[in-house]
Design a protein around this motif. Structure first.
Motif, PDB file in Angstrom:
ATOM      1  N   ARG A  25       0.819  -1.205   0.000  1.00 49.33           N
ATOM      2  CA  ARG A  25       0.000   0.000   0.000  1.00 49.33           C
ATOM      3  C   ARG A  25       0.857   1.260   0.000  1.00 49.33           C
ATOM      4  N   ILE A 109      -7.987  -2.721   2.034  1.00 49.15           N
ATOM      5  CA  ILE A 109      -6.857  -1.804   2.100  1.00 49.15           C
ATOM      6  C   ILE A 109      -5.724  -2.547   2.805  1.00 49.15           C
ATOM      7  N   GLY A 110      -4.637  -2.794   2.102  1.00 47.44           N
ATOM      8  CA  GLY A 110      -3.539  -3.545   2.698  1.00 47.44           C
ATOM      9  C   GLY A 110      -4.002  -4.923   3.123  1.00 47.44           C
ATOM     10  N   VAL A 153     -12.229   2.768  -2.701  1.00 45.70           N
ATOM     11  CA  VAL A 153     -11.038   3.113  -1.932  1.00 45.70           C
ATOM     12  C   VAL A 153     -10.176   4.074  -2.728  1.00 45.70           C
ATOM     13  N   SER A 156      -5.857   5.853   1.540  1.00 47.87           N
ATOM     14  CA  SER A 156      -6.162   5.162   2.798  1.00 47.87           C
ATOM     15  C   SER A 156      -7.606   5.356   3.234  1.00 47.87           C
ATOM     16  N   LYS A 157      -8.444   5.897   2.330  1.00 47.51           N
ATOM     17  CA  LYS A 157      -9.821   6.202   2.701  1.00 47.51           C
ATOM     18  C   LYS A 157     -10.825   5.321   1.962  1.00 47.51           C
ATOM     19  N   VAL A 158     -11.838   4.883   2.719  1.00 47.02           N
ATOM     20  CA  VAL A 158     -12.966   4.145   2.157  1.00 47.02           C
ATOM     21  C   VAL A 158     -14.121   5.119   1.970  1.00 47.02           C
ATOM     22  N   ASP A 176     -11.233   7.055   7.201  1.00 47.55           N
ATOM     23  CA  ASP A 176      -9.782   7.085   7.073  1.00 47.55           C
ATOM     24  C   ASP A 176      -9.193   5.920   7.869  1.00 47.55           C
ATOM     25  N   ALA A 177      -8.595   4.961   7.150  1.00 47.10           N
ATOM     26  CA  ALA A 177      -8.051   3.776   7.819  1.00 47.10           C
ATOM     27  C   ALA A 177      -6.861   4.113   8.708  1.00 47.10           C
ATOM     28  N   LYS A 178      -6.208   5.237   8.463  1.00 50.49           N
ATOM     29  CA  LYS A 178      -5.060   5.635   9.285  1.00 50.49           C
ATOM     30  C   LYS A 178      -5.511   6.254  10.605  1.00 50.49           C
ATOM     31  N   SER A 202     -10.913   1.804  -8.082  1.00 52.52           N
ATOM     32  CA  SER A 202     -10.274   3.104  -7.880  1.00 52.52           C
ATOM     33  C   SER A 202      -9.381   3.401  -9.075  1.00 52.52           C
TER      34      SER A 202
END
Length: 352
Positions: A25, A109-110, A153, A156-158, A176-178, A202
């Motif tokens: 990622r 994500i990742g 995606v 890092s955002k869904v 935000d996955a972070k 995406s």
């Protein structure tokens, strides 16, 4: 006083070994460092090392009347596998915690897979699966209950495009996955088109929804603007059965034309050359797998028995040049079989 040695001064084989261990990622960020880094993170050497490290896998889902059946596609344990052994198709038990949501919207994500509830009944619930441990945890609920129409995606955002409960109003929220937080995002300018559910990919930092009819539209989460990718023919009922983005190029499989790619600069669809021998099939799923396109399909005609159907896969290397995109397909591999009543629904690429 001499300056300290730089990363680029290391031998190329050591650089490749290090980059192969960087989470996939983060590869887009590495590509921005220099042209050399951009070339290296897409090189076959990187994917070969990641293959030996068993860093990546596919999560494949079939959905039937009684629920979902999940499988993983992973490299064999042997570091020098034969063609028949190199991809292992393994059934896994994923007990989705929600008792009310049967078919959530799913993205990855990742190493994490996000299950967004609200496909049939309004919901604000989200579950997150850690693909490395096979465990679920409940994510932070979104701001309000809504019907989920599209999930995509970007970075890092869904992004979840949906409709609020008891309101004819569309809205978009991003997770935000972070930072593990939700926030509102701009509403698509042509809301009517997004009213119906559609799978997404995406592309160019945009969420692109692809309808079965072949039509595609991309939503820009920065300002809510939308653009159409058009159709590869004048037939509005052209059937699309599989889609994937690799190296920021959109690939779509059409039963009539085969594997196609969208030339973003020319604004037209083009056929991937070299794949005329691919069997014409109608139930297809595609995802990136160690730098190649994993092309999966079902074969009902040669099912093991009257109650099952076979699942097949081809790995396709894609090479882009000034003339277009050329595909080199490996031999077909029989992965296994599933009950005939189950439909190939998700094919997600996950990586450490």
């Amino acid at each position: 006083m001499s300056s300290p040695p730089s990363f680029s001064s290391l031998p190329i084989d050591i650089v490749v070994e290090i980059l192969a261990r960087v989470p996939k990622r983060s590869h887009p960020i590495l590509s921005c460092v220099s042209k050399n880094f951009s070339r290296l993170v897409r090189s076959p050497e990187i994917y070969k090392i990641r293959s030996l490290l068993r860093k990546d896998s596919l999560f494949i889902c079939f959905v039937g009347k009684t629920g979902a059946q999940w499988f993983t596609l992973r490299r064999a344990e042997n570091n020098n596998p034969t063609t028949e052994e190199k991809n292992r198709f393994v059934s896994i038990d994923l007990a989705f915690p929600s008792q009310t949501e049967q078919e959530p919207c799913v993205v990855a994500i990742g190493p994490e897979i996000f299950f967004i509830c609200g496909s049939f009944n309004p919901s604000s619930t989200m579950w997150i699966l850690d693909s490395r441990t096979g465990t679920f945890r409940q994510g932070l609920s979104s701001r309000a209950e809504r019907l989920c129409r599209s999930v995509g995606v970007v970075g890092s955002k869904v992004y979840v495009i949906g409709i609020y409960r008891d309101a004819d109003e569309m809205h978009v929220e991003s997770f935000d996955a972070k930072t593990q937080t939700w926030e509102l995002a701009p509403v698509p300018e042509d809301q009517g088109w997004w009213w119906s559910w559609a799978p997404t990919v995406s592309l160019n930092r945009k969420v692109c929804a692809l309808r079965v009819s072949g039509n595609a539209r991309c939503y820009d989460p920065r300002d809510g603007s939308c653009e159409s990718l058009g159709l590869p023919s004048k037939d509005k009922w052209l059937c699309r059965t599989g889609a994937c983005v690799m190296n920021n190029v959109l690939y779509v499989y059409y039963a009539r034309f085969g594997l196609m790619w969208y030339d973003y600069e020319m604004r037209l669809w083009r056929v991937v050359s070299g794949l005329s021998h691919l069997k014409k099939v109608r139930s297809v799923a595609m995802a990136e797998y160690y730098g190649k396109l994993a092309f999966l399909w079902e074969d009902v005609e040669v099912g093991v028995s009257g109650k099952t159907k076979e699942v097949w896969c081809r790995m396709i290397a894609l090479e882009r040049s000034e003339r277009g995109v050329h595909g080199i397909a490996e031999a077909s591999q029989l992965l296994g079989s599933v009950l005939r009543g189950y439909i190939l629904h998700h094919c997600l690429s996950v990586s450490d």
